[in-house]
Design a protein around this motif. Structure first.
Motif, PDB file in Angstrom:
ATOM      1  N   ALA A   1      -2.689 -21.748  37.313  1.00 53.25           N
ATOM      2  CA  ALA A   1      -1.356 -22.054  37.192  1.00 53.25           C
ATOM      3  C   ALA A   1      -1.029 -23.326  37.863  1.00 53.25           C
ATOM      4  O   ALA A   1      -0.262 -24.188  37.060  1.00 53.25           O
ATOM      5  N   VAL A   2      -1.507 -23.688  38.865  1.00 50.53           N
ATOM      6  CA  VAL A   2      -0.931 -25.013  39.598  1.00 50.53           C
ATOM      7  C   VAL A   2      -1.537 -26.124  38.701  1.00 50.53           C
ATOM      8  O   VAL A   2      -0.898 -26.939  38.490  1.00 50.53           O
ATOM      9  N   ALA A   3      -2.852 -25.952  38.471  1.00 49.27           N
ATOM     10  CA  ALA A   3      -3.672 -27.059  37.849  1.00 49.27           C
ATOM     11  C   ALA A   3      -3.045 -27.384  36.591  1.00 49.27           C
ATOM     12  O   ALA A   3      -2.905 -28.748  36.167  1.00 49.27           O
ATOM     13  N   LEU A   4      -2.964 -26.418  35.636  1.00 50.13           N
ATOM     14  CA  LEU A   4      -2.409 -26.535  34.322  1.00 50.13           C
ATOM     15  C   LEU A   4      -1.161 -26.957  34.207  1.00 50.13           C
ATOM     16  O   LEU A   4      -0.679 -27.921  33.301  1.00 50.13           O
ATOM     17  N   SER A   5      -0.207 -26.425  35.086  1.00 49.03           N
ATOM     18  CA  SER A   5       1.123 -26.763  35.196  1.00 49.03           C
ATOM     19  C   SER A   5       1.284 -28.348  35.469  1.00 49.03           C
ATOM     20  O   SER A   5       2.274 -29.260  34.775  1.00 49.03           O
ATOM     21  N   ALA A   6       0.356 -29.001  36.280  1.00 54.13           N
ATOM     22  CA  ALA A   6       0.502 -30.239  36.903  1.00 54.13           C
ATOM     23  C   ALA A   6       0.008 -31.166  35.788  1.00 54.13           C
ATOM     24  O   ALA A   6       0.536 -32.102  35.445  1.00 54.13           O
ATOM     25  N   PHE A   7      -0.764 -30.714  35.027  1.00 58.66           N
ATOM     26  CA  PHE A   7      -1.600 -31.456  33.819  1.00 58.66           C
ATOM     27  C   PHE A   7      -0.285 -31.626  32.779  1.00 58.66           C
ATOM     28  O   PHE A   7      -0.153 -32.502  32.156  1.00 58.66           O
ATOM     29  N   ALA A   8       0.053 -30.480  32.558  1.00 58.47           N
ATOM     30  CA  ALA A   8       1.249 -30.364  31.489  1.00 58.47           C
ATOM     31  C   ALA A   8       2.448 -31.176  31.826  1.00 58.47           C
ATOM     32  O   ALA A   8       2.938 -31.865  31.107  1.00 58.47           O
ATOM     33  N   ALA A   9       2.671 -31.182  33.196  1.00 57.06           N
ATOM     34  CA  ALA A   9       4.078 -31.960  33.555  1.00 57.06           C
ATOM     35  C   ALA A   9       3.728 -33.542  33.485  1.00 57.06           C
ATOM     36  O   ALA A   9       4.456 -34.354  33.059  1.00 57.06           O
ATOM     37  N   SER A  10       2.504 -33.752  33.787  1.00 56.73           N
ATOM     38  CA  SER A  10       2.188 -35.147  33.633  1.00 56.73           C
ATOM     39  C   SER A  10       2.151 -35.688  32.100  1.00 56.73           C
ATOM     40  O   SER A  10       2.510 -36.773  31.932  1.00 56.73           O
ATOM     41  N   LEU A  11       1.795 -34.923  31.245  1.00 55.02           N
ATOM     42  CA  LEU A  11       1.828 -35.342  29.891  1.00 55.02           C
ATOM     43  C   LEU A  11       3.300 -35.463  29.273  1.00 55.02           C
ATOM     44  O   LEU A  11       3.659 -36.102  28.841  1.00 55.02           O
ATOM     45  N   LEU A  12       4.268 -34.499  29.982  1.00 51.82           N
ATOM     46  CA  LEU A  12       5.556 -34.329  29.316  1.00 51.82           C
ATOM     47  C   LEU A  12       6.424 -35.500  30.133  1.00 51.82           C
ATOM     48  O   LEU A  12       7.412 -35.796  29.500  1.00 51.82           O
ATOM     49  N   THR A  13       5.981 -35.967  31.146  1.00 52.31           N
ATOM     50  CA  THR A  13       6.635 -36.935  31.880  1.00 52.31           C
ATOM     51  C   THR A  13       6.110 -38.221  31.455  1.00 52.31           C
ATOM     52  O   THR A  13       6.701 -39.393  31.979  1.00 52.31           O
ATOM     53  N   GLY A  14       5.105 -38.401  30.652  1.00 50.30           N
ATOM     54  CA  GLY A  14       4.987 -39.880  30.246  1.00 50.30           C
ATOM     55  C   GLY A  14       3.808 -40.422  30.922  1.00 50.30           C
ATOM     56  O   GLY A  14       3.711 -41.906  30.730  1.00 50.30           O
ATOM     57  N   GLN A  15       3.236 -39.674  32.095  1.00 49.48           N
ATOM     58  CA  GLN A  15       2.206 -40.514  32.793  1.00 49.48           C
ATOM     59  C   GLN A  15       0.808 -40.605  32.102  1.00 49.48           C
ATOM     60  O   GLN A  15       0.734 -40.199  31.007  1.00 49.48           O
ATOM     61  N   GLU A  16      -0.007 -41.698  32.573  1.00 55.57           N
ATOM     62  CA  GLU A  16      -1.004 -42.264  32.078  1.00 55.57           C
ATOM     63  C   GLU A  16      -1.953 -41.154  31.898  1.00 55.57           C
ATOM     64  O   GLU A  16      -2.161 -40.293  32.813  1.00 55.57           O
ATOM     65  N   VAL A  17      -2.750 -40.919  30.752  1.00 53.13           N
ATOM     66  CA  VAL A  17      -3.723 -39.661  30.800  1.00 53.13           C
ATOM     67  C   VAL A  17      -4.773 -40.239  31.349  1.00 53.13           C
ATOM     68  O   VAL A  17      -5.606 -41.176  31.307  1.00 53.13           O
ATOM     69  N   LEU A  18      -5.485 -39.256  32.269  1.00 49.81           N
ATOM     70  CA  LEU A  18      -6.583 -39.742  33.157  1.00 49.81           C
ATOM     71  C   LEU A  18      -7.590 -38.719  32.630  1.00 49.81           C
ATOM     72  O   LEU A  18      -7.787 -37.723  32.423  1.00 49.81           O
ATOM     73  N   VAL A  19      -9.000 -39.212  32.390  1.00 47.88           N
ATOM     74  CA  VAL A  19     -10.036 -38.666  31.899  1.00 47.88           C
ATOM     75  C   VAL A  19     -10.312 -37.608  32.873  1.00 47.88           C
ATOM     76  O   VAL A  19     -10.640 -36.316  32.620  1.00 47.88           O
TER      77      VAL A  19
END
Length: 398
Positions: free
Chosen positions: A43-61
């Motif tokens: 829950a923490v890991a997927l929520s953090a990744f989704a939040a980074s995408l929705l806030t426009g952060q750079e996508v990290l491999v």
């Protein structure tokens, strides 16, 4: 993975203290505790990744790999219905990201969909394989338990059949002794003068009791024969004086055997001699079945308080044998209950029962010099002359 994510941030002069660094750490570092707390970690890991995408952060491999691995690990522990719900939720999240932001603009949406479904599909496939393995292992364990119980039941039945067989053999021995008691008690009043009425009555009671014991023994023998399904035997019970015949029979069947008697031979109780004879007989049968053509050495040792029996075959190594195939190597094997081409007794089980019945010792196994050895020590009964020092010195019995 966390260190790799931080390293990806370095070219842009961003540190873990930044927003992008926080999302990168939050989507990778919790995986350390995935084995103990998978669902909260996911829950923490997927929520953090989704939040980074929705806030426009750079996508990290590294973050993408961490998210896909989290989906795989989570699906691996979920039932199929829950995995389907997770797939739907993940695809909705991907659609929202593509519609609301341009974060994944450089990644074609079919590739993102395939990646998500592949991670979830691999997790479900792994779960199916593991479940099948556990099911197979459980079935194998149940089969092993069933076989173990079946073997125990078969062994118990073999023991009961062998004990019934021994009891039938001993019936004749005991019946003869009881008959002698009855006859002597009945004839005593006619062969002894000046017997008191009390003595005559005592002899009569002894004879009556002996006759009743014979009747009960015959009834018991009938029950044993009915339980074991055995046919009545009319031949007399063998004793040790018939061992040479047994050796001759073994040699006539193609075997080679020699008999060595140590100590001073003397008359023993019928039970001891019968047991010793049967042990030698079963040992020779075992040798013919599993080491055909091998030399067999039989040793009979008369000791002051016991009779020692030792039968050793030299194995069939070095001989040309015709077993299941022409080049089958010869070997000496333990005869288990029910094994062997012919019926009869139960091999080592029967030998052990006979020795145990007399309170003796029995052992069988591979010999140090090769082949197979059977050893038994049969204690003599108290009525044996060997237990009386005067009788041993004079060679007479009481």
């Amino acid at each position: 993975m966390t260190i790799a994510a931080v390293a990806e941030l370095a070219p842009g002069a961003r540190t873990p203290i930044s927003v992008a660094g926080g999302f990168a750490v939050a989507s990778t570092l919790p995986l350390v505790w995935r084995r103990e707390y998978l669902r909260p970690v996911a829950a923490v890991a997927l929520s953090a990744f989704a939040a980074s995408l929705l806030t426009g952060q750079e996508v990290l491999v590294t973050s993408v790999l961490a998210a896909l691995y989290t989906l795989y690990a989570l699906t691996r522990q979920m039932p199929r219905q829950s995995a389907g719900a997770l797939a739907v939720g993940s695809l909705v999240t991907v659609a929202v990201v593509y519609l609301a932001t341009d974060t994944l603009g450089d990644v074609p949406w079919p590739a993102a969909v395939v990646a998500v479904l592949a991670a979830i599909g691999l997790g479900d496939a792994r779960r199916t394989v593991e479940h099948a393995g556990r099911t197979e292992a459980a079935a194998e364990e149940r089969n092993n338990e069933t076989l173990t119980r079946l073997n125990a039941v078969q062994r118990e039945q073999a023991v009961m059949r062998e004990r019934a067989r021994i009891a039938r053999e001993l019936h004749d021995v005991v019946a003869h002794s009881v008959s002698m008691i009855a006859v002597q008690a009945e004839t005593a009043p006619y062969t002894m003068d000046n017997l008191s009425p009390e003595a005559r009555e005592g002899y009569t009671e002894i004879a009556r009791t002996a006759r009743e014991a014979l009747v009960e023994m015959r009834r018991l023998l009938g029950v044993l024969r009915a339980d074991a399904g055995a046919e009545a035997e009319s031949a007399p019970q063998p004793r040790l004086d018939r061992l040479p015949e047994l050796v001759d029979q073994h040699q006539g069947a193609g075997g080679r055997a020699d008999l060595v008697v140590q100590g001073r031979p003397r008359a023993l109780s019928t039970t001891v001699e019968l047991s010793a004879y049967r042990i030698v007989q079963e040992a020779l049968t075992n040798a013919r079945r599993h080491a055909p053509g091998a030399d067999v050495h039989i040793e009979l040792t008369y000791l002051p308080d016991r009779l020692a029996v030792r039968v050793r075959d030299e194995g069939a190594e070095g001989r040309t044998l015709v077993l299941n195939r022409p080049d089958a190597p010869g070997r000496t094997a333990v005869l288990e209950p029910g094994n062997g081409p012919s019926g009869g007794g139960h091999g080592l089980l029967g030998m052990k029962e006979r020795a145990t019945m007399l309170g003796g010792r029995f052992s069988a196994g591979p010999a140090e010099s090769g082949g197979f050895v059977v050893e038994a020590e049969l204690p003599l009964t108290r009525e044996e002359p060997a237990r009386d020092p005067a009788a041993r010195d004079s060679g007479t019995s009481r």
